[in-house]
Write a protein that holds these residues in place. Structure first.
Motif, PDB file in Angstrom:
ATOM      1  N   HIS A 189       5.848 -18.505  92.517  1.00 37.87           N
ATOM      2  CA  HIS A 189       5.444 -18.232  94.190  1.00 37.87           C
ATOM      3  C   HIS A 189       6.427 -19.463  95.088  1.00 37.87           C
ATOM      4  CE1 HIS A 189       3.589 -16.759  97.662  1.00 37.87           C
ATOM      5  NE2 HIS A 189       2.917 -16.102  97.067  1.00 37.87           N
ATOM      6  N   GLU A 197       0.671  -7.209  95.899  1.00 40.36           N
ATOM      7  CA  GLU A 197      -0.146  -8.347  95.552  1.00 40.36           C
ATOM      8  C   GLU A 197      -1.148  -8.713  96.234  1.00 40.36           C
ATOM      9  OE1 GLU A 197      -1.649 -12.168  94.551  1.00 40.36           O
ATOM     10  OE2 GLU A 197      -0.406 -11.787  96.447  1.00 40.36           O
ATOM     11  N   GLU A 198      -1.093  -8.600  97.586  1.00 34.12           N
ATOM     12  CA  GLU A 198      -1.923  -9.157  98.416  1.00 34.12           C
ATOM     13  C   GLU A 198      -3.172  -8.000  98.387  1.00 34.12           C
ATOM     14  OE1 GLU A 198      -1.481 -11.514 100.429  1.00 34.12           O
ATOM     15  OE2 GLU A 198       0.571 -11.818 100.080  1.00 34.12           O
ATOM     16  N   HIS A 201       7.317 -13.025  99.732  1.00 39.38           N
ATOM     17  CA  HIS A 201       7.484 -11.859  98.851  1.00 39.38           C
ATOM     18  C   HIS A 201       8.640 -11.326  98.996  1.00 39.38           C
ATOM     19  CE1 HIS A 201       2.570 -11.718  97.913  1.00 39.38           C
ATOM     20  NE2 HIS A 201       3.187 -12.858  98.107  1.00 39.38           N
ATOM     21  N   CYS A 231       4.368 -14.371 103.178  1.00 36.45           N
ATOM     22  CA  CYS A 231       3.950 -14.951 102.094  1.00 36.45           C
ATOM     23  C   CYS A 231       5.037 -15.282 101.291  1.00 36.45           C
ATOM     24  CB  CYS A 231       2.805 -14.263 101.389  1.00 36.45           C
ATOM     25  SG  CYS A 231       1.943 -15.230 100.271  1.00 36.45           S
TER      26      CYS A 231
END
Ligand SMILES: [Zn+2]
Length: 416
Positions: free
Chosen positions: A192, A167-168, A134, A132
């Motif tokens: 993001h 965060e996930e 991060h 993702c």
């Protein structure tokens, strides 16, 4: 920044286990002269959601074997993440920038079609991947820290860099949102990589994201011989199935989008035993807090009713939450104007609705409740889909753009 991102990518860490990632962050920002808030002090621990003690304990032991400083590990008190604070000593606003740091439960593609594999920094942890981006967020936060240090004379006020874990599953932000750490924040900017922005594009999120609640439900029944005395049993498996069927059929809300998913059910002990244990993982979402609350409360009523029907006990644990986003117009306008100034950025556009969820929304909401302003943006990459084994970000091209926007925001908001 690129090298650090690739290091993080090579060793991804899942929600609440980002001990080595946190060590890199804490060491770097302390070396640069930042104050830090780590461990329990970073959170309202009641709201640090979705923590699994066994997973965290194992991660702490593993981290020690992989070179974690025992003293720092003790200081972290089992909590990952870090807030790095730069006080310029000159009066001015408090600006917070948020970077999340955790990975996803995805197996990376270990073949030559994957840029990480070609360059030799693909994940060394089976079943885990920074799918993702991060890793890029965390590395970008450190690059911004470096820039702040190098340009300290040009700045006023205070800058808080929030390196947020977990965060996930929208687990990590609530604890920070409910802590005192954002009380003095005047401006919050979150970003993001990827999502709806392609490489060399920037999207300003004016509003959007769905409010969401993640729940774990456990049902506990009574065992009995399935043939000889089934009437004495209380069936947890059936209660879970009944609840699942009902919840998937919750009537839709007339005032906006909703969604619901039963992600897992596991239950039962053996073929000829009335099932005593059942566990269900689910999530609900709604266009705003009110609609999400409708989804959550209806699901809870169905869980309660199903438990009652089958005469079993139930327990609901809230594992994650996020709300919808309403960025402040004037701060978003500034961001949009700055993004347009980045020479390599070819397109800047607004987003006013999106159906994912992002727990930075909770940090934004806290800042806005105190009268501060907040905004959120995407800096683009060509990613082939988030949370997939072939996710990629073209780091050498995408990351400098995100970095420059964060820095430009500091120059606009905290220039001396
Ligand atoms: Zn993400």
């Amino acid at each position: 920044m690129i090298e650090t991102r690739r290091q993080f990518h090579h060793h991804p860490e899942i929600a609440w286990t980002e001990f080595l990632t946190t060590q890199t962050i804490v060491n770097r920002v302390r070396d640069l002269g930042f104050k830090t808030v780590v461990g329990k002090a970073l959170f309202d621990t009641e709201h640090a959601l979705g923590r699994e003690p066994k997973v965290i304990e194992e991660a702490m032991q593993r981290s020690l074997k992989l070179g974690m400083n025992p003293q720092l590990l003790k200081e972290l008190e089992g909590y990952t993440g870090c807030m790095a604070i730069w006080e310029t000593g000159r009066p001015g606003p408090v600006t917070a920038l948020r970077f999340d740091i955790d990975c996803v439960n995805v197996e990376e593609n270990h073949d030559a079609t994957n840029e990480a594999n070609r360059e030799g920094f693909d994940s060394e942890c089976s079943g885990l991947m920074h799918a993702c981006g991060h890793d890029a967020h965390a590395a970008m936060g450190l690059a911004v820290a470096h820039w702040i240090h190098d340009n300290a004379d040009t700045l006023k006020g205070t800058i808080k860099l929030i390196f947020q874990p977990a965060e996930e599953g929208t687990k990590g932000a609530a604890g920070i949102a409910y802590s005192k750490n954002l009380d003095d924040v005047d401006y919050l900017v979150g970003g993001h990589i990827g999502v709806a922005a392609k490489l060399h594009e920037v999207a300003v999120i004016r509003s959007g994201f769905l409010a969401t609640t993640k729940m774990n439900v456990t049902f506990t029944g009574v065992p009995a011989h399935a043939g000889a005395a089934a009437e004495l049993g209380r069936n947890a498996l059936m209660a879970a199935c009944s609840a699942a069927m009902q919840i998937m059929g919750i009537a839709r809300h007339g005032q906006g989008d909703t969604s619901v998913n039963i992600g897992t059910i596991s239950a039962g002990e053996g073929r000829n035993v009335v099932p005593v244990h059942a566990k269900m993982e689910l999530e609900v979402r709604g266009k705003n807090n009110e609609i999400n609350r409708y989804m959550q409360e209806t699901a809870e009523r169905m869980i309660k009713g199903s438990a009652e029907s089958y005469g079993v006990q139930y327990k609901i644990d809230i594992m994650g939450m996020a709300t919808d986003i309403h960025s402040d117009e004037d701060l978003s306008d500034i961001l949009e104007a700055e993004a347009k100034e980045v020479p390599t950025v070819q397109k800047v556009f607004d987003i006013t609705s999106c159906t994912g969820s992002e727990d930075c929304s909770l940090l934004m909401q806290t800042v806005q409740k105190h009268g501060g302003k907040a905004t959120f943006f995407y800096y683009g990459c060509n990613h082939h889909g988030h949370h997939k084994g072939n996710f990629e970000i073209q780091d050498t091209e995408s990351m400098p753009e995100g970095f420059e926007i964060f820095v430009r925001m500091l120059q606009r908001l905290n220039s001396n």
